[in-house]
Design a protein around this motif. Structure first.
Motif, PDB file in Angstrom:
ATOM      1  N   SER A   4       0.812  -1.218   0.000  1.00 32.74           N
ATOM      2  CA  SER A   4       0.000   0.000   0.000  1.00 32.74           C
ATOM      3  C   SER A   4       0.846   1.270   0.000  1.00 32.74           C
ATOM      4  O   SER A   4       0.334   2.349  -0.264  1.00 32.74           O
ATOM      5  CB  SER A   4      -0.953   0.012   1.195  1.00 32.74           C
ATOM      6  OG  SER A   4      -0.222   0.059   2.399  1.00 32.74           O
ATOM      7  N   SER A  47       0.936   6.120  -4.134  1.00 36.00           N
ATOM      8  CA  SER A  47       0.569   4.817  -3.595  1.00 36.00           C
ATOM      9  C   SER A  47      -0.868   4.861  -3.072  1.00 36.00           C
ATOM     10  O   SER A  47      -1.478   5.929  -2.988  1.00 36.00           O
ATOM     11  CB  SER A  47       1.514   4.449  -2.452  1.00 36.00           C
ATOM     12  OG  SER A  47       1.299   5.326  -1.352  1.00 36.00           O
ATOM     13  N   ALA A  48      -1.370   3.687  -2.689  1.00 31.65           N
ATOM     14  CA  ALA A  48      -2.693   3.627  -2.060  1.00 31.65           C
ATOM     15  C   ALA A  48      -2.691   4.440  -0.766  1.00 31.65           C
ATOM     16  O   ALA A  48      -3.678   5.116  -0.447  1.00 31.65           O
ATOM     17  CB  ALA A  48      -3.081   2.180  -1.792  1.00 31.65           C
ATOM     18  N   ASP A  49      -1.578   4.401  -0.024  1.00 32.59           N
ATOM     19  CA  ASP A  49      -1.467   5.213   1.201  1.00 32.59           C
ATOM     20  C   ASP A  49      -1.526   6.700   0.878  1.00 32.59           C
ATOM     21  O   ASP A  49      -2.145   7.478   1.609  1.00 32.59           O
ATOM     22  CB  ASP A  49      -0.169   4.901   1.946  1.00 32.59           C
ATOM     23  CG  ASP A  49      -0.171   3.532   2.612  1.00 32.59           C
ATOM     24  OD1 ASP A  49      -1.245   2.900   2.703  1.00 32.59           O
ATOM     25  OD2 ASP A  49       0.912   3.099   3.042  1.00 32.59           O
TER      26      ASP A  49
END
Length: 96
Positions: A4, A47-49
């Protein structure tokens, strides 16, 4: 499956995912609110984060905070996560 925190989304994709303008993402990076990965050529990869953090920024803006206030809130939230991880480690050491 990618981690993530691994940058995979181009800036245009990340901006579309959170319904923001591309230039806003650049401003947030300049202000230190997030740090996307970079390719060797300098292209930003989110990123997903990062996308989750952008959603948090969007929500805080909607609540009326300015960028300085948002920076402080994110800093405090990051500190809470860090401290909880330390507490979890300490609890694990006590039970071992």
């Amino acid at each position: 499956m990618a981690a993530s925190d691994h940058g995979v989304y181009a800036i245009s994709v990340a901006a579309a995912m959170v319904s923001m303008e591309i230039q806003n993402l650049r401003v947030y990076e300049r202000r230190g609110l997030l740090t996307p990965d970079r390719t060797a050529g300098g292209t930003r990869l989110y990123s997903a984060d990062d996308v989750e953090r952008l959603e948090r920024i969007r929500d805080l803006l909607a609540d009326g905070l300015n960028l300085a206030g948002i920076a402080r809130v994110l800093e405090l939230e990051d500190e809470v996560v860090r401290l909880r991880a330390l507490l979890g480690e300490a609890a694990g050491e006590r039970s071992a």
